[in-house]
Write a protein that holds these residues in place. Structure first.
Motif, PDB file in Angstrom:
ATOM      1  N   ARG A 267       0.822  -1.305  -0.047  1.00 46.71           N
ATOM      2  CA  ARG A 267      -0.005   0.084   0.002  1.00 46.71           C
ATOM      3  C   ARG A 267       0.970   0.804  -0.370  1.00 46.71           C
ATOM      4  NH1 ARG A 267      -2.147  -4.162  -1.442  1.00 46.71           N
ATOM      5  NH2 ARG A 267      -4.256  -4.288  -0.669  1.00 46.71           N
ATOM      6  N   ALA A 268       0.235   2.397  -0.952  1.00 47.74           N
ATOM      7  CA  ALA A 268       0.855   3.295  -0.768  1.00 47.74           C
ATOM      8  C   ALA A 268       1.425   4.250   0.856  1.00 47.74           C
ATOM      9  CB  ALA A 268       0.125   4.759  -1.089  1.00 47.74           C
ATOM     10  N   ASP A 269       2.532   4.825   0.932  1.00 44.78           N
ATOM     11  CA  ASP A 269       2.237   6.110   2.044  1.00 44.78           C
ATOM     12  C   ASP A 269       1.130   6.920   2.740  1.00 44.78           C
ATOM     13  OD1 ASP A 269       5.088   4.707   1.539  1.00 44.78           O
ATOM     14  OD2 ASP A 269       5.996   6.297   2.178  1.00 44.78           O
ATOM     15  N   GLY A 270       1.227   6.693   4.070  1.00 48.21           N
ATOM     16  CA  GLY A 270       0.341   7.303   4.286  1.00 48.21           C
ATOM     17  C   GLY A 270      -1.098   7.804   3.943  1.00 48.21           C
ATOM     18  N   SER A 271      -1.641   5.780   3.708  1.00 51.57           N
ATOM     19  CA  SER A 271      -2.988   5.842   2.962  1.00 51.57           C
ATOM     20  C   SER A 271      -3.920   4.731   3.538  1.00 51.57           C
ATOM     21  CB  SER A 271      -2.566   4.752   1.728  1.00 51.57           C
ATOM     22  OG  SER A 271      -2.746   3.587   1.177  1.00 51.57           O
ATOM     23  N   VAL A 272      -3.784   3.649   4.697  1.00 55.60           N
ATOM     24  CA  VAL A 272      -4.476   2.493   5.283  1.00 55.60           C
ATOM     25  C   VAL A 272      -4.991   2.791   6.826  1.00 55.60           C
ATOM     26  CG1 VAL A 272      -4.193   1.044   6.372  1.00 55.60           C
ATOM     27  CG2 VAL A 272      -3.249   1.383   4.117  1.00 55.60           C
ATOM     28  N   VAL A 273      -6.267   2.845   6.815  1.00 51.75           N
ATOM     29  CA  VAL A 273      -6.736   3.393   7.964  1.00 51.75           C
ATOM     30  C   VAL A 273      -6.497   2.171   8.725  1.00 51.75           C
ATOM     31  CG1 VAL A 273      -9.146   3.544   8.862  1.00 51.75           C
ATOM     32  CG2 VAL A 273      -9.178   4.997   7.222  1.00 51.75           C
ATOM     33  N   TYR A 274      -6.600   2.099   9.563  1.00 52.97           N
ATOM     34  CA  TYR A 274      -6.474   1.201  10.812  1.00 52.97           C
ATOM     35  C   TYR A 274      -7.296   1.428  12.026  1.00 52.97           C
ATOM     36  CZ  TYR A 274      -3.618  -1.972  14.625  1.00 52.97           C
ATOM     37  OH  TYR A 274      -4.085  -3.198  15.042  1.00 52.97           O
ATOM     38  N   VAL A 275      -8.102  -0.258  11.480  1.00 51.97           N
ATOM     39  CA  VAL A 275      -8.801  -0.182  12.896  1.00 51.97           C
ATOM     40  C   VAL A 275      -8.778  -1.409  13.939  1.00 51.97           C
ATOM     41  CG1 VAL A 275     -11.623   0.253  13.125  1.00 51.97           C
ATOM     42  CG2 VAL A 275     -10.734   0.492  11.013  1.00 51.97           C
ATOM     43  N   ALA A 276      -9.180  -1.115  15.404  1.00 56.02           N
ATOM     44  CA  ALA A 276      -8.485  -1.840  16.357  1.00 56.02           C
ATOM     45  C   ALA A 276      -9.227  -1.668  17.838  1.00 56.02           C
ATOM     46  CB  ALA A 276      -7.018  -2.312  16.167  1.00 56.02           C
ATOM     47  N   PHE A 277      -9.775  -2.604  18.094  1.00 53.47           N
ATOM     48  CA  PHE A 277     -10.142  -2.118  18.931  1.00 53.47           C
ATOM     49  C   PHE A 277     -10.121  -2.911  20.425  1.00 53.47           C
ATOM     50  CE2 PHE A 277     -13.168  -0.389  16.158  1.00 53.47           C
ATOM     51  CZ  PHE A 277     -13.723   0.775  16.662  1.00 53.47           C
ATOM     52  N   GLY A 278      -9.053  -3.670  20.738  1.00 55.09           N
ATOM     53  CA  GLY A 278      -8.822  -3.722  21.978  1.00 55.09           C
ATOM     54  C   GLY A 278      -8.979  -5.287  21.777  1.00 55.09           C
ATOM     55  N   SER A 279      -8.246  -6.233  23.456  1.00 53.16           N
ATOM     56  CA  SER A 279      -8.762  -7.259  23.769  1.00 53.16           C
ATOM     57  C   SER A 279     -10.433  -7.342  24.193  1.00 53.16           C
ATOM     58  CB  SER A 279      -7.890  -7.849  24.566  1.00 53.16           C
ATOM     59  OG  SER A 279      -7.904  -6.965  25.585  1.00 53.16           O
ATOM     60  N   MET A 280     -10.799  -6.209  24.662  1.00 53.62           N
ATOM     61  CA  MET A 280     -12.579  -5.938  25.282  1.00 53.62           C
ATOM     62  C   MET A 280     -13.824  -5.883  25.141  1.00 53.62           C
ATOM     63  SD  MET A 280     -11.635  -7.667  28.826  1.00 53.62           S
ATOM     64  CE  MET A 280     -12.059  -6.831  30.091  1.00 53.62           C
ATOM     65  N   ALA A 281     -13.377  -4.412  23.841  1.00 53.53           N
ATOM     66  CA  ALA A 281     -14.539  -4.070  23.649  1.00 53.53           C
ATOM     67  C   ALA A 281     -15.610  -4.956  23.136  1.00 53.53           C
ATOM     68  CB  ALA A 281     -13.922  -3.370  22.447  1.00 53.53           C
ATOM     69  N   ILE A 282     -16.893  -4.846  22.967  1.00 53.39           N
ATOM     70  CA  ILE A 282     -18.069  -6.177  22.606  1.00 53.39           C
ATOM     71  C   ILE A 282     -19.035  -4.297  21.443  1.00 53.39           C
ATOM     72  CG2 ILE A 282     -19.568  -7.355  22.138  1.00 53.39           C
ATOM     73  CD1 ILE A 282     -17.035  -8.626  23.167  1.00 53.39           C
ATOM     74  N   PHE A 283     -19.376  -5.056  19.664  1.00 54.06           N
ATOM     75  CA  PHE A 283     -19.600  -4.627  19.599  1.00 54.06           C
ATOM     76  C   PHE A 283     -21.289  -5.195  19.269  1.00 54.06           C
ATOM     77  CE2 PHE A 283     -17.293  -0.312  16.850  1.00 54.06           C
ATOM     78  CZ  PHE A 283     -16.757  -0.671  18.092  1.00 54.06           C
ATOM     79  N   ASP A 284     -22.376  -5.069  18.871  1.00 51.72           N
ATOM     80  CA  ASP A 284     -23.470  -5.387  18.971  1.00 51.72           C
ATOM     81  C   ASP A 284     -23.521  -5.074  17.305  1.00 51.72           C
ATOM     82  OD1 ASP A 284     -24.587  -2.852  17.651  1.00 51.72           O
ATOM     83  OD2 ASP A 284     -25.545  -2.821  19.711  1.00 51.72           O
ATOM     84  N   PRO A 285     -24.231  -6.542  16.832  1.00 54.20           N
ATOM     85  CA  PRO A 285     -24.482  -6.881  15.276  1.00 54.20           C
ATOM     86  C   PRO A 285     -24.589  -4.699  14.155  1.00 54.20           C
ATOM     87  CG  PRO A 285     -25.577  -8.699  16.230  1.00 54.20           C
ATOM     88  CD  PRO A 285     -25.131  -7.730  17.417  1.00 54.20           C
ATOM     89  N   ARG A 286     -25.673  -4.267  15.125  1.00 54.35           N
ATOM     90  CA  ARG A 286     -25.849  -2.813  14.084  1.00 54.35           C
ATOM     91  C   ARG A 286     -24.637  -1.634  14.077  1.00 54.35           C
ATOM     92  NH1 ARG A 286     -29.632   1.276  16.057  1.00 54.35           N
ATOM     93  NH2 ARG A 286     -29.473   3.204  14.469  1.00 54.35           N
ATOM     94  N   GLN A 287     -23.993  -1.921  15.375  1.00 55.90           N
ATOM     95  CA  GLN A 287     -23.284  -1.131  15.209  1.00 55.90           C
ATOM     96  C   GLN A 287     -21.809  -1.763  14.230  1.00 55.90           C
ATOM     97  OE1 GLN A 287     -22.230   2.277  16.883  1.00 55.90           O
ATOM     98  NE2 GLN A 287     -21.486   1.970  14.891  1.00 55.90           N
ATOM     99  N   PHE A 288     -21.484  -3.146  14.480  1.00 57.09           N
ATOM    100  CA  PHE A 288     -20.533  -3.318  13.388  1.00 57.09           C
ATOM    101  C   PHE A 288     -20.585  -3.092  12.222  1.00 57.09           C
ATOM    102  CE2 PHE A 288     -18.839  -7.005  10.792  1.00 57.09           C
ATOM    103  CZ  PHE A 288     -17.322  -7.279  11.659  1.00 57.09           C
ATOM    104  N   ARG A 289     -22.136  -3.468  11.887  1.00 56.25           N
ATOM    105  CA  ARG A 289     -22.317  -2.502  10.329  1.00 56.25           C
ATOM    106  C   ARG A 289     -22.109  -1.843   9.981  1.00 56.25           C
ATOM    107  NH1 ARG A 289     -26.793  -6.954  11.479  1.00 56.25           N
ATOM    108  NH2 ARG A 289     -28.330  -4.797  11.864  1.00 56.25           N
ATOM    109  N   GLU A 290     -22.705  -0.717  10.833  1.00 52.48           N
ATOM    110  CA  GLU A 290     -22.161   1.060  10.361  1.00 52.48           C
ATOM    111  C   GLU A 290     -21.146   0.718  10.790  1.00 52.48           C
ATOM    112  OE1 GLU A 290     -24.517   3.766   9.623  1.00 52.48           O
ATOM    113  OE2 GLU A 290     -26.193   1.851   9.953  1.00 52.48           O
ATOM    114  N   LEU A 291     -19.780   0.562  10.850  1.00 53.48           N
ATOM    115  CA  LEU A 291     -18.589   0.607  11.211  1.00 53.48           C
ATOM    116  C   LEU A 291     -17.678   0.220  10.320  1.00 53.48           C
ATOM    117  CD1 LEU A 291     -15.762   1.501  11.806  1.00 53.48           C
ATOM    118  CD2 LEU A 291     -15.782  -0.295  13.656  1.00 53.48           C
ATOM    119  N   ALA A 292     -18.405  -0.963   9.548  1.00 52.82           N
ATOM    120  CA  ALA A 292     -18.235  -1.818   8.239  1.00 52.82           C
ATOM    121  C   ALA A 292     -18.923  -0.742   6.940  1.00 52.82           C
ATOM    122  CB  ALA A 292     -18.771  -3.143   7.727  1.00 52.82           C
ATOM    123  N   GLU A 293     -19.529  -0.463   7.367  1.00 57.98           N
ATOM    124  CA  GLU A 293     -20.522   0.546   5.738  1.00 57.98           C
ATOM    125  C   GLU A 293     -19.368   1.889   6.008  1.00 57.98           C
ATOM    126  OE1 GLU A 293     -24.565  -0.302   6.079  1.00 57.98           O
ATOM    127  OE2 GLU A 293     -24.233  -1.757   5.763  1.00 57.98           O
TER     128      GLU A 293
END
Length: 455
Positions: A267-293
């Motif tokens: 990938r090109a320099d400074g192009s990637v969005v890195y997404v991580a919520f650690g070891s404890m966070a839990i998302f419900d399915p609706r929030q997961f889909r909103e983040l994904a989209e």
């Protein structure tokens, strides 16, 4: 010749194991022999996740384990339940472990380097003639607020159960992060009915910490100047990392997917969005889909860490269809070497839960952060990023508590496009580098720590 035998004890959570394992590697570098004590469950996870050559890379770190007092299938992400169990059961097991090691001919433990959250162990150690140094794995500001609890109660900000009496924004000292009284770490760690367990633990640990001869933390002077002025006896020795080549195991509970590093290389320099919520966070399915989209709408390459237990109930068919749709731009992994990812030239920004390890790793690598706190002290860390350092932005949930996909896209674009944020993040990176470099404040404090443990 080893300098001495040090026992290291983290709170049994991923975010506490990692910095204390990083510190253990540093102790080994300075000639100490280390026994690293996990709970039996965490010990098994660490061994299972370790690369085949991991044991050799541990060198003089001996991994040991004791029970946490919970049954095998109980939920260890329920902090109220976990803390209640380990506070009652682990003191006896720790004392027994020390005796068993001596009976087996291991060198006598001279020092306990214990997580402040395991304050009960300081009492055990002192009773056994073992000297104590404490390690605080979160921000110094978080510890400062905890140490100020008696004052906050006296001033009528909190009641004697830890709940806010007044709804207001609190700032202990200039330069410290402002925090609303509704967001105190002990009141945001799980079910309210179990809050007293965590508040009692905090109050007990404040007293236990008096048994420690030195308190060090994973932070650095320029990051938290206000907190260190308020409590000069808390010594920053960070940002911690095990080694510059990322070869030494740091106690991850899940195996790292190394494929993402090759993916980043393309990938090109400074192009990637890195997404991580650690070891404890839990998302419900609706929030997961909103983040994904939202990530899809942003139209940028993204690397997203999705733990197997991140979203219970998510439709596998939906996830498979989404993964196929974004295959050209996005990569989803279950875990990765986060420090390696954040150090990679391709990463533009970090969508994070704002755990302190993640916050320090972003600071050390000059990566802007989109803050999405989940619980505990993460709201305070968000305040550092957005209000004090101004190296990132925060998501704004809607009235229904959900962060919408349009909000995700807008904030990602706003973050990446803000030259001022990038400049401040770069300054913070340089300040961190100076602190851990030769003659820097963290390096000097670490020498004091080593000198103490060498006595």
């Amino acid at each position: 010749m080893a300098r001495g035998h040090v026992m290291v004890l983290p709170m049994p959570c991923q975010g506490h194991v990692v910095p204390l394992m990083e510190l253990s590697h540093r102790l080994v570098d300075h000639g100490f022999q280390v026994t690293f004590v996990n709970t039996e469950v965490d010990h098994a996870l660490v061994l299972a996740a370790m690369a085949p050559d991991g044991a050799a890379a541990l060198r003089r770190i001996h991994l040991a384990s004791i029970p946490d007092g919970l049954a095998g299938d109980e939920d260890r992400k329920d902090l109220n339940k976990l803390i209640d169990a380990y506070s009652r059961h682990m003191p006896g097991y720790l004392e027994r472990l020390v005796g068993e090691m001596e009976d087996a001919g291991r060198p006598r433990v001279k020092w306990l380097v214990g997580d402040v959250n395991m304050g009960w162990s300081f009492e055990v150690a002192r009773r056994l003639g073992i000297r104590v140094a404490s390690f605080w794995p979160a921000s110094a500001a978080c510890l400062a607020i905890m140490l100020k609890i008696p004052q906050l109660i006296q001033d009528g900000v909190l009641n004697d159960k830890g709940w806010p009496v007044r709804q207001e924004t609190l700032q202990l000292a200039p330069g410290m992060p402002p925090l609303h009284t509704s967001l105190m770490s002990w009141n945001n760690a799980g079910a309210p009915e179990g809050q007293h367990i965590i508040f009692d633990l905090v109050c007990r640990n404040n007293k236990f910490n008096d048994l420690a001869e030195m308190t060090v933390c994973n932070s650095f002077q320029e990051a938290e100047a206000g907190a260190f002025k308020l409590f000069p006896n808390i010594l920053p020795i960070g940002p911690l990392f095990a080694d510059g080549e990322f070869q030494k195991p740091v106690g991850n509970f899940l195996p790292e997917d190394a494929r993402c590093l090759k993916w980043l290389d393309a990938r090109a320099d400074g192009s990637v969005v890195y997404v991580a919520f650690g070891s404890m966070a839990i998302f419900d399915p609706r929030q997961f889909r909103e983040l994904a989209e939202g990530l899809e709408l942003a139209g940028r390459p993204f690397l997203w860490v999705v733990r197997p237990d991140f979203t219970p109930g998510l439709s596998k068919a939906w996830l498979a269809e989404f993964s196929q749709r974004v295959a050209g731009t996005g990569m989803i992994v279950s875990w990765c070497s986060q420090q390696q990812v954040l150090a990679h030239r391709a990463v533009a920004c970090f969508v994070s839960h704002c755990g302190w390890n993640s916050t320090m790793e972003a600071a050390r690598n000059g990566v802007p952060v989109l803050c999405w706190p989940y619980f505990c002290e993460q709201f305070l860390d968000r305040s550092y990023v957005t209000d004090v350092w101004r190296t990132g932005l925060a998501v704004s949930p809607g009235d229904d508590g959900i962060v919408a996909k349009e909000e995700v896209r807008g904030k990602v674009e706003g973050l990446i496009g803000d030259a001022g944020i990038r400049k401040r993040a770069s300054w913070l990176m340089d300040a961190a580098s100076e602190c851990i470099g030769e003659g820097g404040s963290s390096e000097k404090n670490f020498k004091k720590f080593i000198d103490l443990l060498s006595q």
